[in-house]
Design a protein around this motif. Structure first.
Motif, PDB file in Angstrom:
ATOM      1  N   LEU A 136       0.865  -1.244   0.026  1.00 18.93           N
ATOM      2  CA  LEU A 136      -0.099  -0.019  -0.041  1.00 18.93           C
ATOM      3  C   LEU A 136       0.897   1.437   0.119  1.00 18.93           C
ATOM      4  N   ALA A 137       0.774   2.158  -0.807  1.00 26.92           N
ATOM      5  CA  ALA A 137       1.470   3.351  -1.028  1.00 26.92           C
ATOM      6  C   ALA A 137       0.804   4.448  -0.930  1.00 26.92           C
ATOM      7  N   ILE A 187       8.292  19.203  -3.673  1.00 23.22           N
ATOM      8  CA  ILE A 187       8.640  17.921  -2.998  1.00 23.22           C
ATOM      9  C   ILE A 187       7.329  17.072  -3.033  1.00 23.22           C
ATOM     10  N   SER A 188       7.803  15.679  -3.313  1.00 18.35           N
ATOM     11  CA  SER A 188       6.820  14.642  -3.580  1.00 18.35           C
ATOM     12  C   SER A 188       7.268  13.564  -2.433  1.00 18.35           C
ATOM     13  N   VAL A 189       6.330  13.030  -1.637  1.00 21.27           N
ATOM     14  CA  VAL A 189       6.498  12.064  -0.742  1.00 21.27           C
ATOM     15  C   VAL A 189       5.845  10.671  -1.112  1.00 21.27           C
ATOM     16  N   ARG A 190       6.557   9.442  -0.690  1.00 23.84           N
ATOM     17  CA  ARG A 190       5.580   8.316  -1.049  1.00 23.84           C
ATOM     18  C   ARG A 190       6.218   7.452  -0.055  1.00 23.84           C
ATOM     19  N   ALA A 191       4.976   6.787   0.782  1.00 22.12           N
ATOM     20  CA  ALA A 191       5.425   5.916   1.835  1.00 22.12           C
ATOM     21  C   ALA A 191       4.749   4.693   1.616  1.00 22.12           C
ATOM     22  N   LEU A 192       5.256   3.465   1.763  1.00 23.52           N
ATOM     23  CA  LEU A 192       5.031   2.040   1.641  1.00 23.52           C
ATOM     24  C   LEU A 192       4.599   1.625   3.272  1.00 23.52           C
ATOM     25  N   LEU A 193       3.267   1.111   3.155  1.00 24.54           N
ATOM     26  CA  LEU A 193       2.644   0.732   4.684  1.00 24.54           C
ATOM     27  C   LEU A 193       2.653  -0.723   4.638  1.00 24.54           C
ATOM     28  N   VAL A 210       8.449  11.070   8.805  1.00 29.02           N
ATOM     29  CA  VAL A 210       7.353  10.133   8.285  1.00 29.02           C
ATOM     30  C   VAL A 210       7.545   8.906   9.128  1.00 29.02           C
ATOM     31  N   PHE A 211       8.703   8.356   9.388  1.00 27.71           N
ATOM     32  CA  PHE A 211       9.081   6.933  10.021  1.00 27.71           C
ATOM     33  C   PHE A 211       8.429   7.385  11.616  1.00 27.71           C
ATOM     34  N   LEU A 212       8.718   8.408  12.108  1.00 30.90           N
ATOM     35  CA  LEU A 212       8.441   8.506  13.239  1.00 30.90           C
ATOM     36  C   LEU A 212       6.988   8.830  13.612  1.00 30.90           C
ATOM     37  N   GLN A 213       6.131   9.185  12.450  1.00 33.30           N
ATOM     38  CA  GLN A 213       4.689   9.435  12.882  1.00 33.30           C
ATOM     39  C   GLN A 213       3.809   8.082  13.040  1.00 33.30           C
ATOM     40  N   ASP A 214       4.497   7.021  12.287  1.00 37.33           N
ATOM     41  CA  ASP A 214       3.677   5.678  12.270  1.00 37.33           C
ATOM     42  C   ASP A 214       4.622   4.578  12.028  1.00 37.33           C
ATOM     43  N   ASP A 215       4.392   3.491  13.010  1.00 41.19           N
ATOM     44  CA  ASP A 215       5.019   2.168  12.754  1.00 41.19           C
ATOM     45  C   ASP A 215       4.831   1.629  11.608  1.00 41.19           C
ATOM     46  N   LYS A 216       3.536   1.710  11.108  1.00 43.71           N
ATOM     47  CA  LYS A 216       3.113   1.058   9.748  1.00 43.71           C
ATOM     48  C   LYS A 216       3.983   1.377   8.642  1.00 43.71           C
ATOM     49  N   VAL A 217       5.019   2.310   8.636  1.00 45.88           N
ATOM     50  CA  VAL A 217       5.375   2.659   7.590  1.00 45.88           C
ATOM     51  C   VAL A 217       6.823   1.888   7.441  1.00 45.88           C
ATOM     52  N   ARG A 218       7.017   1.265   6.407  1.00 43.07           N
ATOM     53  CA  ARG A 218       8.200   0.437   6.149  1.00 43.07           C
ATOM     54  C   ARG A 218       9.201   1.029   5.031  1.00 43.07           C
ATOM     55  N   HIS A 219       8.810   2.021   4.220  1.00 39.28           N
ATOM     56  CA  HIS A 219       9.843   2.675   3.268  1.00 39.28           C
ATOM     57  C   HIS A 219       9.166   4.021   2.948  1.00 39.28           C
ATOM     58  N   VAL A 220      10.167   4.873   2.780  1.00 35.96           N
ATOM     59  CA  VAL A 220       9.632   6.351   2.506  1.00 35.96           C
ATOM     60  C   VAL A 220      10.465   6.732   1.312  1.00 35.96           C
ATOM     61  N   GLU A 221      10.042   7.298   0.329  1.00 34.50           N
ATOM     62  CA  GLU A 221      10.820   7.966  -0.820  1.00 34.50           C
ATOM     63  C   GLU A 221      10.374   9.370  -0.878  1.00 34.50           C
ATOM     64  N   VAL A 222      11.380  10.107  -0.979  1.00 32.44           N
ATOM     65  CA  VAL A 222      11.248  11.894  -1.225  1.00 32.44           C
ATOM     66  C   VAL A 222      11.805  12.062  -2.523  1.00 32.44           C
ATOM     67  N   LYS A 223      11.114  12.834  -3.146  1.00 29.57           N
ATOM     68  CA  LYS A 223      11.876  13.549  -4.468  1.00 29.57           C
ATOM     69  C   LYS A 223      11.616  14.966  -4.277  1.00 29.57           C
TER      70      LYS A 223
END
Length: 127
Positions: free
Chosen positions: A10-11, A38-44, A92-105
């Motif tokens: 889930l992204a 800035i673009s942010v993509r988080a894999l949960l 983003v990692f601090l916000q939520d433990d469900k986040v496994r991967h974050v990409e920032v452009k």
């Protein structure tokens, strides 16, 4: 309970936020922010199934991503845009433990002369 396949994900994505950030030598000399896109993509972690009444807590509020790319930067000066990306990823990692991967452009808008996009993409897995 079955577990999702390893390639299921889930992204959450927030794209093309324009943010004024104190970054680089120009900001250091003038004390004026530079415009960044800035673009942010988080894999949960993904659920096995999302029913119509699945509560918001089983996902993530995309406004958290927007806040990480805007409000969380504050008035701090970042010499490199790599440091801006790293700060957003950490937030983003601090916000939520469900986040496994974050990409920032990040695209430095001030460098564009004919609409080209000059910048970086940084991605990290949770450790």
């Amino acid at each position: 309970m079955t577990h999702p396949r390893q390639d299921d994900y889930l992204a959450l994505e927030v794209e093309d936020l324009q943010v004024d950030v104190l970054t680089g030598i120009y900001s250091e000399e003038t004390h004026l922010p530079q415009p960044l896109r800035i673009s942010v993509r988080a894999l949960l972690d993904i659920e096995d199934h999302y029913a119509p009444d699945t509560p918001l807590g089983r996902s993530k509020n995309y406004m958290d991503l927007k806040h990480a790319a805007t409000g969380a930067l504050g008035e701090q000066h970042f010499t490199l845009i790599e440091a801006v990306a790293d700060h957003i990823i950490g937030t983003v990692f601090l916000q939520d433990d469900k986040v496994r991967h974050v990409e920032v452009k990040i695209v430095k808008l001030a460098l564009s002369e004919q609409g080209e996009k000059i910048g970086i993409t940084m991605a990290r897995w949770r450790k």
